[in-house]
Design a protein around this motif. Structure first.
Motif, PDB file in Angstrom:
ATOM      1  N   GLY A   1       0.700  -0.883   0.134  1.00 14.43           N
ATOM      2  CA  GLY A   1       0.199   0.062  -0.070  1.00 14.43           C
ATOM      3  C   GLY A   1       1.264   1.418   0.413  1.00 14.43           C
ATOM      4  O   GLY A   1       0.022   2.465   0.140  1.00 14.43           O
ATOM      5  N   ALA A   2       2.419   1.277  -0.485  1.00 16.50           N
ATOM      6  CA  ALA A   2       2.770   2.533   0.086  1.00 16.50           C
ATOM      7  C   ALA A   2       2.885   3.189  -1.106  1.00 16.50           C
ATOM      8  O   ALA A   2       3.081   2.524  -2.644  1.00 16.50           O
ATOM      9  N   LYS A   3       3.588   4.225  -1.663  1.00 15.54           N
ATOM     10  CA  LYS A   3       3.641   4.647  -2.514  1.00 15.54           C
ATOM     11  C   LYS A   3       5.058   4.587  -3.368  1.00 15.54           C
ATOM     12  O   LYS A   3       5.608   5.922  -2.726  1.00 15.54           O
ATOM     13  N   VAL A   4       5.803   3.980  -3.821  1.00 12.61           N
ATOM     14  CA  VAL A   4       7.246   3.562  -3.742  1.00 12.61           C
ATOM     15  C   VAL A   4       7.374   4.511  -5.509  1.00 12.61           C
ATOM     16  O   VAL A   4       7.373   4.421  -6.609  1.00 12.61           O
ATOM     17  N   ALA A   5       8.289   5.586  -4.696  1.00 12.09           N
ATOM     18  CA  ALA A   5       9.334   5.738  -6.275  1.00 12.09           C
ATOM     19  C   ALA A   5      10.202   4.806  -6.694  1.00 12.09           C
ATOM     20  O   ALA A   5      11.332   5.372  -5.420  1.00 12.09           O
ATOM     21  N   ALA A   6      10.980   3.947  -7.456  1.00 15.40           N
ATOM     22  CA  ALA A   6      12.097   3.834  -7.664  1.00 15.40           C
ATOM     23  C   ALA A   6      13.208   4.010  -8.072  1.00 15.40           C
ATOM     24  O   ALA A   6      12.510   4.732  -9.402  1.00 15.40           O
ATOM     25  N   SER A   7      14.112   3.989  -8.693  1.00 15.85           N
ATOM     26  CA  SER A   7      15.068   4.870  -9.016  1.00 15.85           C
ATOM     27  C   SER A   7      16.480   3.482  -8.981  1.00 15.85           C
ATOM     28  O   SER A   7      16.426   3.300  -7.994  1.00 15.85           O
TER      29      SER A   7
ATOM     30  N   ALA B   1       3.509  -6.223 -14.471  1.00 13.86           N
ATOM     31  CA  ALA B   1       2.577  -7.438 -14.683  1.00 13.86           C
ATOM     32  C   ALA B   1       2.371  -7.903 -13.056  1.00 13.86           C
ATOM     33  O   ALA B   1       0.957  -8.833 -13.336  1.00 13.86           O
ATOM     34  N   VAL B   2       3.060  -7.440 -11.711  1.00 18.89           N
ATOM     35  CA  VAL B   2       2.284  -8.392 -11.337  1.00 18.89           C
ATOM     36  C   VAL B   2       1.269  -7.202 -10.394  1.00 18.89           C
ATOM     37  O   VAL B   2       0.467  -7.453  -9.840  1.00 18.89           O
ATOM     38  N   LEU B   3       2.104  -6.003 -10.083  1.00 20.25           N
ATOM     39  CA  LEU B   3       0.740  -4.811  -9.372  1.00 20.25           C
ATOM     40  C   LEU B   3      -0.524  -4.910 -11.069  1.00 20.25           C
ATOM     41  O   LEU B   3      -2.427  -4.335 -10.973  1.00 20.25           O
ATOM     42  N   GLY B   4      -0.585  -5.096 -12.042  1.00 22.13           N
ATOM     43  CA  GLY B   4      -1.228  -4.381 -13.241  1.00 22.13           C
ATOM     44  C   GLY B   4      -1.430  -2.911 -13.687  1.00 22.13           C
ATOM     45  O   GLY B   4      -0.282  -2.080 -12.888  1.00 22.13           O
ATOM     46  N   LYS B   5      -1.960  -2.379 -14.822  1.00 14.35           N
ATOM     47  CA  LYS B   5      -0.820  -1.439 -15.365  1.00 14.35           C
ATOM     48  C   LYS B   5      -0.808  -0.380 -14.539  1.00 14.35           C
ATOM     49  O   LYS B   5      -0.213   1.355 -14.234  1.00 14.35           O
ATOM     50  N   ALA B   6      -2.342   0.078 -14.347  1.00 14.18           N
ATOM     51  CA  ALA B   6      -3.320   2.096 -13.660  1.00 14.18           C
ATOM     52  C   ALA B   6      -2.049   0.933 -12.027  1.00 14.18           C
ATOM     53  O   ALA B   6      -1.825   2.718 -11.508  1.00 14.18           O
ATOM     54  N   THR B   7      -1.931   0.290 -11.505  1.00 16.14           N
ATOM     55  CA  THR B   7      -1.903   0.141 -10.158  1.00 16.14           C
ATOM     56  C   THR B   7      -0.061   0.410  -9.868  1.00 16.14           C
ATOM     57  O   THR B   7       0.563   1.488  -9.785  1.00 16.14           O
ATOM     58  N   ALA B   8       0.589  -0.413 -10.950  1.00 17.45           N
ATOM     59  CA  ALA B   8       2.062   0.086 -11.018  1.00 17.45           C
ATOM     60  C   ALA B   8       2.274   1.646 -11.407  1.00 17.45           C
ATOM     61  O   ALA B   8       3.121   2.645 -11.139  1.00 17.45           O
ATOM     62  N   ARG B   9       1.425   2.648 -12.539  1.00 23.06           N
ATOM     63  CA  ARG B   9       1.623   4.260 -12.399  1.00 23.06           C
ATOM     64  C   ARG B   9       1.235   4.431 -11.615  1.00 23.06           C
ATOM     65  O   ARG B   9       1.660   5.587 -10.964  1.00 23.06           O
ATOM     66  N   ALA B  10       0.295   3.929 -10.432  1.00 21.20           N
ATOM     67  CA  ALA B  10      -0.082   5.227  -9.643  1.00 21.20           C
ATOM     68  C   ALA B  10       0.715   5.193  -8.547  1.00 21.20           C
ATOM     69  O   ALA B  10       1.330   5.728  -7.491  1.00 21.20           O
ATOM     70  N   ARG B  11       1.474   3.680  -8.720  1.00 18.03           N
ATOM     71  CA  ARG B  11       1.878   3.291  -6.787  1.00 18.03           C
ATOM     72  C   ARG B  11       3.109   2.975  -6.730  1.00 18.03           C
ATOM     73  O   ARG B  11       4.082   3.114  -5.641  1.00 18.03           O
ATOM     74  N   CYS B  12       3.842   2.613  -8.056  1.00 17.78           N
ATOM     75  CA  CYS B  12       5.225   2.378  -8.035  1.00 17.78           C
ATOM     76  C   CYS B  12       5.963   2.303  -9.469  1.00 17.78           C
ATOM     77  O   CYS B  12       6.508   1.713 -10.616  1.00 17.78           O
ATOM     78  N   SER B  13       6.721   3.856  -9.796  1.00 19.31           N
ATOM     79  CA  SER B  13       7.217   4.740 -10.760  1.00 19.31           C
ATOM     80  C   SER B  13       8.764   4.093 -10.955  1.00 19.31           C
ATOM     81  O   SER B  13       9.220   4.261  -9.600  1.00 19.31           O
TER      82      SER B  13
END
Ligand code: SAM
Length: 241
Positions: free
Chosen positions: A84-90, A106-118
């Motif tokens: 449930g965290a909002k992750v900015a990965a680099s 692939a794991v989170l689905g496109k929409a969730t990945a874009r919203a929560r795991c950049s």
């Protein structure tokens, strides 16, 4: 004047965009052919990830902002987003960051990945912003001793509440292993590995205003990682416990 840091960084970036990407992408997967040493590293690394997730789960991270610096292929970033965290990965390597983005989708689905795991490509030294938590796992091994304090200070400047960092501890046993590795470097190209004493890392954390709250150690046959959670001394919630 040649800067050792710049040379190391160029080497690290190139390695993780080429041979290093092939090697570590396989290690950081559940399947894929790996040799015995790589299989051992895979198990050890997963233990480190699980220990961090255990801490975060215990505290609750829903809605928290997390910066995962040197994220690799997202082995930690993706499950943190699942919590449930909002992750900015680099990552300094575009190959690693791009693989991370694909895995997240692939794991989170496109929409969730874009919203929560950049995922983005960046040297951690160039990162900006403020996050509740900054994680930086198994990256310090690429930092020479004289650059480590600056790295910790940079990560600290991004963290509002805490930092979770890991490093290969400079103990006699690992020192010897490293020397053996240098004597028999093997066929594949690798990068230089820098070990750090816990004392040096704690000093750097203290200088950045952070106090160690939780520690873990993961040691398998070929993987050694000391894990520290350090909290910002002036953050009221953590200070008061
Ligand atoms: N943190 C990830 C994990 O635990 O799954 C990856 C660990 S991998 C051993 C080290 C990563 O650090 C590589 O992906 C490498 O490209 C990255 N790295 C090294 N130096 C970096 C720097 N200065 N800034 C950002 N990333 C860096």
């Amino acid at each position: 004047v040649t800067s050792v840091g710049t040379d190391d960084k160029t080497e690290v970036r190139e390695y993780f965009n080429t041979e290093g990407f092939q090697r570590w992408n396989r290690i950081y997967s559940e399947d894929g052919t790996v040799n015995k040493v790589q299989a051992d590293i895979r198990v050890g690394h997963q233990q480190t990830v699980d220990k961090i997730l255990g801490w975060l789960q215990a505290d609750g991270v829903k809605g928290e902002s997390i910066c995962d610096a040197g994220c690799g292929v997202g082995s930690l970033a993706i499950p943190m987003a699942e919590l449930g965290a909002k992750v900015a990965a680099s990552d300094i390597s575009s190959s690693m960051a791009n693989e991370g983005r694909q895995r997240a989708e692939a794991v989170l689905g496109k929409a969730t990945a874009r919203a929560r795991c950049s995922f983005s490509t960046s040297d951690l030294e160039a990162l900006k912003g403020k996050y509740d938590t900054v994680t930086c796992v198994d990256v310090m091994i690429h930092y020479p001793t004289d650059k480590m304090q600056g790295m910790v200070s940079k990560l600290g400047s991004l963290a509002k509440k805490r930092m979770i960092i890991s490093f290969a501890p400079k103990t006699w046993y690992y020192d010897i292993l490293k020397k053996i590795g240098e004597l028999f470097p093997g066929p594949s190209k690798t990068t230089r590995a820098y070990l750090h004493t816990e004392e040096d890392v704690r000093k750097a954390l203290k200088a950045a205003g952070f106090t160690v709250r939780r520690t873990e150690m993961t040691a398998t046959n070929f993987y050694f990682s000391r894990l520290l959670e350090a909290v910002y001394a002036r953050h009221r919630k953590w200070k008061d416990g």
